[in-house]
Design an enzyme around this catalytic site. Structure first.
Site, PDB file in Angstrom:
ATOM      1  N   LYS A   5       0.663  -1.018  -0.048  1.00 43.55           N
ATOM      2  CA  LYS A   5       0.009  -0.131   0.000  1.00 43.55           C
ATOM      3  C   LYS A   5       1.005   1.316  -0.002  1.00 43.55           C
ATOM      4  O   LYS A   5       0.619   2.275  -0.865  1.00 43.55           O
ATOM      5  CB  LYS A   5      -0.955   0.140   1.276  1.00 43.55           C
ATOM      6  CG  LYS A   5      -2.050  -1.122   1.254  1.00 43.55           C
ATOM      7  CD  LYS A   5      -2.825  -1.486   2.429  1.00 43.55           C
ATOM      8  CE  LYS A   5      -3.670  -2.517   2.169  1.00 43.55           C
ATOM      9  NZ  LYS A   5      -4.492  -3.078   3.375  1.00 43.55           N
ATOM     10  N   GLN A  60      -4.938  -1.731   9.707  1.00 46.03           N
ATOM     11  CA  GLN A  60      -4.653  -2.957   9.153  1.00 46.03           C
ATOM     12  C   GLN A  60      -5.334  -3.975  10.057  1.00 46.03           C
ATOM     13  O   GLN A  60      -4.956  -4.280  11.223  1.00 46.03           O
ATOM     14  CB  GLN A  60      -3.137  -3.438   8.766  1.00 46.03           C
ATOM     15  CG  GLN A  60      -3.120  -4.617   7.882  1.00 46.03           C
ATOM     16  CD  GLN A  60      -3.511  -4.490   6.649  1.00 46.03           C
ATOM     17  OE1 GLN A  60      -3.425  -3.406   5.904  1.00 46.03           O
ATOM     18  NE2 GLN A  60      -4.154  -5.719   6.292  1.00 46.03           N
ATOM     19  N   ASP A 108     -11.359   2.405   4.142  1.00 45.65           N
ATOM     20  CA  ASP A 108     -11.742   1.123   4.040  1.00 45.65           C
ATOM     21  C   ASP A 108     -13.187   0.823   3.881  1.00 45.65           C
ATOM     22  O   ASP A 108     -13.733  -0.100   3.476  1.00 45.65           O
ATOM     23  CB  ASP A 108     -11.289   0.206   5.170  1.00 45.65           C
ATOM     24  CG  ASP A 108     -10.029  -0.474   4.841  1.00 45.65           C
ATOM     25  OD1 ASP A 108      -9.866  -0.919   3.732  1.00 45.65           O
ATOM     26  OD2 ASP A 108      -9.460  -0.879   5.914  1.00 45.65           O
TER      27      ASP A 108
END
Ligand code: NDP
Length: 317
Positions: free
Chosen positions: A53, A97, A120
């Site tokens: 990422k 994460q 997200d």
């Protein structure tokens, strides 16, 4: 005729280029989108994802920073970190994460992320926006599924879509996006009766299960489009044999990789499905690359939305 292979790597690269162009336009106006990634402890898989990422952020011109609290971090410490990122204007996206260590209340931490920075798309506010078709941040992997369909000129409206899997991260939002795109949607899960029969109704079959090669040819209507979200590491030679021994599925390059690395990445869709489906996403190189590309898109979208301007939509609404 074998299925057309839908090239996720190419589609993801196109999206990254579009995002990079938008970042350049924003730079001219003095804005640089910023993404903060929180990686707790030392989960090797998570470390690989986060590295990926950060690398793509650099490639498209997004500012990124990593926060790496220790494995022993408490819920309170993570909440304090999220709050501090919520307050910083140069941070447009906050990504926590997963998985978090067991002592942490993951839901509480995810809920603390400002919905405007929730790249997200997991916050209930964004889930609500998606289900009521309001502008918001959409989970990256399901958004990537829709981009693959649209950019491959595969029609969605009016068609039968079957989603196998009902997780909050993939299955449910994928189903909602398909409804919003006017498909007729059935969602299946582990309690569904006659799963192969239900799947055979699908013009568009989305597999998000987490079981290597579970969707075999008898689940697929000839000519259907099959999107394989699954990412399963197969290291057992017997399992490898089940998936790749047949004439239809033999692949010298994959065999070589399996022998040298000791594992291979396999989707939820059995490779033999390529003989029945009309179009199919490969694993690797299908949905996977879209997830990071859509994260970049969401970060730029969040930056624009927070400043009161709209990110131009990709092909998906
Ligand atoms: P979850 O484990 O959260 O959900 C799996 C779903 O599949 C559940 O709804 C479960 O049903 C259903 N399921 C499990 N077994 C069966 C079965 N035998 N028959 C029918 N349904 C079944 O997984 P995720 O949604 O997080 O991920 C799914 C897959 O997608 C995984 O392989 C994951 O690695 C991959 N993934 C890939 C990403 C990418 O970037 N390409 C990103 C995210 C995930 P029930 O609800 O009844 O338990």
């Amino acid at each position: 005729m074998p299925a057309k292979i839908l090239d996720g790597t190419k589609i993801a690269s196109d999206i990254r280029s579009e995002v990079a162009a938008e970042v350049k336009t924003m730079a001219a106006a003095g804005v640089r989108p910023g993404l903060a990634v929180i990686l707790v402890g030392h989960n090797p898989a998570s470390e690989i994802y986060v590295r990926g990422k950060v690398k793509v952020c650099e490639e498209v011109g997004i500012y990124s920073e990593q926060h790496t609290p220790p494995e022993t971090a408490t819920t309170a410490e993570l909440l304090a970190l999220v709050e501090s990122l919520n307050r910083r204007d140069e941070i447009d996206g906050i990504l926590v994460q997963l998985p978090l260590p067991p002592q942490v209340d993951s839901k509480q931490v995810l809920m603390a992320v400002d919905p405007a920075k929730d790249v997200d798309g997991f916050h209930p506010i964004n889930v609500g926006f998606l289900s009521t078709q309001r502008p918001g941040l959409v989970p990256c992997t399901p958004a990537g599924v829709i981009e693959i369909l649209k950019r491959s000129q595969i029609p969605i409206a009016g068609r039968e879509a079957v989603v196998v899997g009902r997780s909050d991260i993939v299955g449910k939002p994928a189903a909602m996006l398909l409804i919003n795109a006017n498909a007729t949607v059935t969602v299946c899960h582990s309690k569904t009766r006659d799963l192969p029969g239900v799947c055979r109704r699908a013009d568009l079959l989305i597999a998000a299960i987490g079981r290597a090669g579970m969707i075999t040819r008898d689940f697929v209507k000839p000519g259907a489009t099959v999107i394989d979200v699954g990412m399963n590491k197969v290291s057992d030679p017997a399992e490898f044999e089940r998936l790749f021994a047949g004439e239809l599925t033999k692949n010298a390059k994959r065999e070589e990789t399996f022998r040298t690395r000791g594992f291979t990445l396999v989707g939820d869709v059995h490779p033999e499905v390529a003989e029945v489906a009309g179009a199919l996403t490969p694993v690797p190189g299908g949905v996977g690359p879209l997830t990071i590309a859509m994260l970049m898109y969401n970060t730029v979208k969040a930056a624009n939305m927070r400043r009161g301007s709209r990110m131009p939509e990709l092909t998906s609404k």
